[in-house]
Scaffold this motif. Structure first.
Motif, PDB file in Angstrom:
ATOM      1  N   TYR A   8     -44.601 -40.013   0.208  1.00 50.62           N
ATOM      2  CA  TYR A   8     -44.105 -40.865  -0.871  1.00 50.62           C
ATOM      3  C   TYR A   8     -43.451 -42.079  -0.221  1.00 50.62           C
ATOM      4  N   LYS A   9     -44.115 -43.224  -0.345  1.00 50.10           N
ATOM      5  CA  LYS A   9     -43.618 -44.479   0.228  1.00 50.10           C
ATOM      6  C   LYS A   9     -43.197 -44.301   1.686  1.00 50.10           C
ATOM      7  N   ASN A  10     -44.125 -43.769   2.472  1.00 50.16           N
ATOM      8  CA  ASN A  10     -43.955 -43.577   3.916  1.00 50.16           C
ATOM      9  C   ASN A  10     -42.967 -42.469   4.284  1.00 50.16           C
ATOM     10  N   VAL A  11     -42.487 -41.719   3.307  1.00 45.32           N
ATOM     11  CA  VAL A  11     -41.654 -40.547   3.599  1.00 45.32           C
ATOM     12  C   VAL A  11     -42.553 -39.318   3.538  1.00 45.32           C
ATOM     13  N   GLU A  12     -42.641 -38.591   4.632  1.00 41.84           N
ATOM     14  CA  GLU A  12     -43.543 -37.458   4.737  1.00 41.84           C
ATOM     15  C   GLU A  12     -42.851 -36.161   4.337  1.00 41.84           C
ATOM     16  N   TYR A  80     -31.607 -36.252  -4.317  1.00 43.60           N
ATOM     17  CA  TYR A  80     -32.197 -37.022  -5.419  1.00 43.60           C
ATOM     18  C   TYR A  80     -32.100 -38.519  -5.143  1.00 43.60           C
ATOM     19  N   PRO A  81     -33.090 -39.270  -5.613  1.00 45.56           N
ATOM     20  CA  PRO A  81     -34.226 -38.856  -6.461  1.00 45.56           C
ATOM     21  C   PRO A  81     -35.460 -38.375  -5.695  1.00 45.56           C
ATOM     22  N   LEU A  82     -35.407 -38.343  -4.353  1.00 42.63           N
ATOM     23  CA  LEU A  82     -36.620 -38.094  -3.570  1.00 42.63           C
ATOM     24  C   LEU A  82     -37.278 -36.770  -3.921  1.00 42.63           C
ATOM     25  N   SER A  83     -36.501 -35.715  -4.169  1.00 47.83           N
ATOM     26  CA  SER A  83     -37.119 -34.416  -4.480  1.00 47.83           C
ATOM     27  C   SER A  83     -37.975 -34.489  -5.745  1.00 47.83           C
ATOM     28  N   LEU A  84     -37.560 -35.274  -6.726  1.00 45.01           N
ATOM     29  CA  LEU A  84     -38.357 -35.432  -7.946  1.00 45.01           C
ATOM     30  C   LEU A  84     -39.583 -36.303  -7.683  1.00 45.01           C
ATOM     31  N   GLN A  85     -39.430 -37.280  -6.835  1.00 46.08           N
ATOM     32  CA  GLN A  85     -40.568 -38.118  -6.469  1.00 46.08           C
ATOM     33  C   GLN A  85     -41.606 -37.306  -5.687  1.00 46.08           C
ATOM     34  N   GLU A  86     -41.134 -36.425  -4.818  1.00 40.11           N
ATOM     35  CA  GLU A  86     -42.042 -35.541  -4.090  1.00 40.11           C
ATOM     36  C   GLU A  86     -42.800 -34.616  -5.046  1.00 40.11           C
ATOM     37  N   THR A  87     -42.107 -34.168  -6.067  1.00 36.70           N
ATOM     38  CA  THR A  87     -42.762 -33.310  -7.064  1.00 36.70           C
ATOM     39  C   THR A  87     -43.858 -34.068  -7.794  1.00 36.70           C
ATOM     40  N   ALA A  88     -43.566 -35.303  -8.176  1.00 31.58           N
ATOM     41  CA  ALA A  88     -44.566 -36.122  -8.872  1.00 31.58           C
ATOM     42  C   ALA A  88     -45.774 -36.386  -7.978  1.00 31.58           C
ATOM     43  N   VAL A  89     -45.542 -36.687  -6.701  1.00 33.59           N
ATOM     44  CA  VAL A  89     -46.637 -36.911  -5.761  1.00 33.59           C
ATOM     45  C   VAL A  89     -47.492 -35.642  -5.634  1.00 33.59           C
ATOM     46  N   ASN A 124     -37.765 -30.979 -15.682  1.00 34.57           N
ATOM     47  CA  ASN A 124     -38.024 -30.663 -17.090  1.00 34.57           C
ATOM     48  C   ASN A 124     -37.183 -31.496 -18.051  1.00 34.57           C
ATOM     49  N   SER A 125     -36.234 -32.228 -17.530  1.00 30.35           N
ATOM     50  CA  SER A 125     -35.438 -33.094 -18.391  1.00 30.35           C
ATOM     51  C   SER A 125     -35.719 -34.561 -18.085  1.00 30.35           C
ATOM     52  N   LEU A 126     -35.326 -35.019 -16.907  1.00 28.36           N
ATOM     53  CA  LEU A 126     -35.475 -36.432 -16.571  1.00 28.36           C
ATOM     54  C   LEU A 126     -36.926 -36.886 -16.496  1.00 28.36           C
ATOM     55  N   MET A 127     -37.807 -36.019 -16.015  1.00 30.77           N
ATOM     56  CA  MET A 127     -39.184 -36.442 -15.768  1.00 30.77           C
ATOM     57  C   MET A 127     -40.126 -36.179 -16.946  1.00 30.77           C
ATOM     58  N   THR A 128     -39.628 -35.551 -17.979  1.00 33.16           N
ATOM     59  CA  THR A 128     -40.429 -35.405 -19.197  1.00 33.16           C
ATOM     60  C   THR A 128     -40.120 -36.508 -20.204  1.00 33.16           C
ATOM     61  N   ASP A 129     -38.989 -37.151 -20.050  1.00 31.34           N
ATOM     62  CA  ASP A 129     -38.611 -38.273 -20.913  1.00 31.34           C
ATOM     63  C   ASP A 129     -39.230 -39.548 -20.346  1.00 31.34           C
ATOM     64  N   PRO A 130     -40.077 -40.240 -21.118  1.00 32.35           N
ATOM     65  CA  PRO A 130     -40.761 -41.428 -20.582  1.00 32.35           C
ATOM     66  C   PRO A 130     -39.817 -42.495 -20.049  1.00 32.35           C
ATOM     67  N   GLU A 131     -38.637 -42.635 -20.654  1.00 34.95           N
ATOM     68  CA  GLU A 131     -37.713 -43.685 -20.228  1.00 34.95           C
ATOM     69  C   GLU A 131     -37.057 -43.356 -18.896  1.00 34.95           C
ATOM     70  N   THR A 132     -36.500 -42.167 -18.775  1.00 33.82           N
ATOM     71  CA  THR A 132     -35.831 -41.815 -17.527  1.00 33.82           C
ATOM     72  C   THR A 132     -36.848 -41.605 -16.402  1.00 33.82           C
ATOM     73  N   ARG A 133     -38.051 -41.176 -16.748  1.00 34.05           N
ATOM     74  CA  ARG A 133     -39.097 -41.025 -15.724  1.00 34.05           C
ATOM     75  C   ARG A 133     -39.329 -42.346 -15.016  1.00 34.05           C
ATOM     76  N   GLN A 134     -39.374 -43.431 -15.765  1.00 39.69           N
ATOM     77  CA  GLN A 134     -39.612 -44.740 -15.174  1.00 39.69           C
ATOM     78  C   GLN A 134     -38.536 -45.121 -14.172  1.00 39.69           C
ATOM     79  N   GLU A 135     -37.312 -44.648 -14.385  1.00 41.81           N
ATOM     80  CA  GLU A 135     -36.231 -44.940 -13.451  1.00 41.81           C
ATOM     81  C   GLU A 135     -36.418 -44.224 -12.122  1.00 41.81           C
ATOM     82  N   VAL A 136     -37.133 -43.107 -12.152  1.00 38.91           N
ATOM     83  CA  VAL A 136     -37.274 -42.263 -10.964  1.00 38.91           C
ATOM     84  C   VAL A 136     -38.600 -42.513 -10.246  1.00 38.91           C
ATOM     85  N   PHE A 137     -39.674 -42.644 -11.012  1.00 44.74           N
ATOM     86  CA  PHE A 137     -41.018 -42.711 -10.432  1.00 44.74           C
ATOM     87  C   PHE A 137     -41.810 -43.742 -11.215  1.00 44.74           C
ATOM     88  N   ASP A 138     -42.153 -44.841 -10.567  1.00 48.20           N
ATOM     89  CA  ASP A 138     -42.752 -45.964 -11.289  1.00 48.20           C
ATOM     90  C   ASP A 138     -44.277 -45.961 -11.269  1.00 48.20           C
TER      91      ASP A 138
END
Length: 272
Positions: A8-12, A80-89, A124-138
């Motif tokens: 994720y953005k050069n973080v392995e 955070y937020p990297l752990s959620l970004q890793e999950t999305a990746v 299940n909270s931040l990443m399911t809400d379209p608005e807060t998701r954008q703050e974490v993972f674009d």
């Protein structure tokens, strides 16, 4: 088991994959569900007791499994937020593997233990809400989990674990990520929750407040609280017993596994 490196953005980071091979006797393709496993470890390590043994149990039920080695605080940087970004990746990578491994992308779910459960609950909270998701993972997320499972999970960083506010700040200086229950929303997924009342590390109120908030939002959930048992039970059988530590075996609490499988059938993840 194979280890796969993702970026994720050069973080392995690494994931361990447990793929089910196609059965050559079958005359048609069978797509399998997939679970992403988040082991516990107090945000400082990934517990092996909550990794491969869990993956193999799911594999025995016809479910592909991935163990996600999410961001820890060992390098002095927050979880955070990297752990959620890793999950999305990881979820996006799963889509790229769907044809090769016969994955049913409508039946991908997450399970977290202890600290790993905090990441699942935040997803299940931040990443399911379209608005807060954008703050974490674009970037677009190609696969949506259908359900989550929380095993003696840290839910609220102000509710007993950690017991030092400075430790909570190490996990994240941004309080957005502290209280996972506060960001549950109408898009949050059905959740299976289990814990012991006598948990000496993560107070049982963590599970209760999460279930309570789901109930207030009319979100589907199932909650099981067992009277006794230590923290970190994993399967609660001899399979995950630390040698010489009989307290990790509790055959009453071990029933959580069969209860969880039944719940997955109710969610149509497994055949009834």
């Amino acid at each position: 088991m194979n280890t796969q490196k993702l970026l994720y953005k050069n973080v392995e980071f690494n994931i361990d994959t447990y793929w089910l091979d196609p059965i050559s006797d079958f005359t048609s393709e069978v797509k399998h569900p997939l679970v992403i496993i988040f082991p516990g470890g107090g945000f400082t390590f990934h517990s092996d007791r909550e990794a491969q043994p869990i993956a193999l149990k799911f594999a025995a039920e016809g479910i592909h499994a991935i163990v996600l080695h999410y961001k820890l605080i060992n390098d002095g940087k927050p979880v955070y937020p990297l752990s959620l970004q890793e999950t999305a990746v990881t979820l996006n990578w799963i889509k790229s593997q769907a044809g090769r491994h016969q994955i049913d992308l409508n039946k991908v779910f997450l399970i977290g233990f202890s600290a790993g459960g905090h990441i699942v609950a935040n997803y299940n909270s931040l990443m399911t809400d379209p608005e807060t998701r954008q703050e974490v993972f674009d970037e677009p997320i190609e696969v949506e989990p259908c359900a989550t499972i929380l095993s003696y999970s840290v839910i609220d960083l102000t509710m007993g674990y950690p017991d030092d506010i400075d430790e909570s700040r190490k996990i994240s200086p941004n309080m957005l990520y502290w209280q996972t229950q506060e960001h549950l929303n109408k898009y949050s997924k059905p959740t299976f929750i289990w814990q012991t009342v006598s948990d000496e590390t993560v107070p049982v109120m963590n599970s209760i407040i999460y279930a309570q908030k789901m109930d207030l939002l009319n979100l589907p959930y199932e909650l099981h609280l067992f009277a006794t048992g230590r923290h970190g039970l994993s399967l609660a059988t001899h399979i995950t017993e630390d040698p010489g530590e009989g307290s990790y075996v509790n055959y009453s609490d071990a029933k959580w596994w069969s209860m969880c499988l039944n719940w997955l059938k109710l969610q149509r993840v497994l055949p009834v």
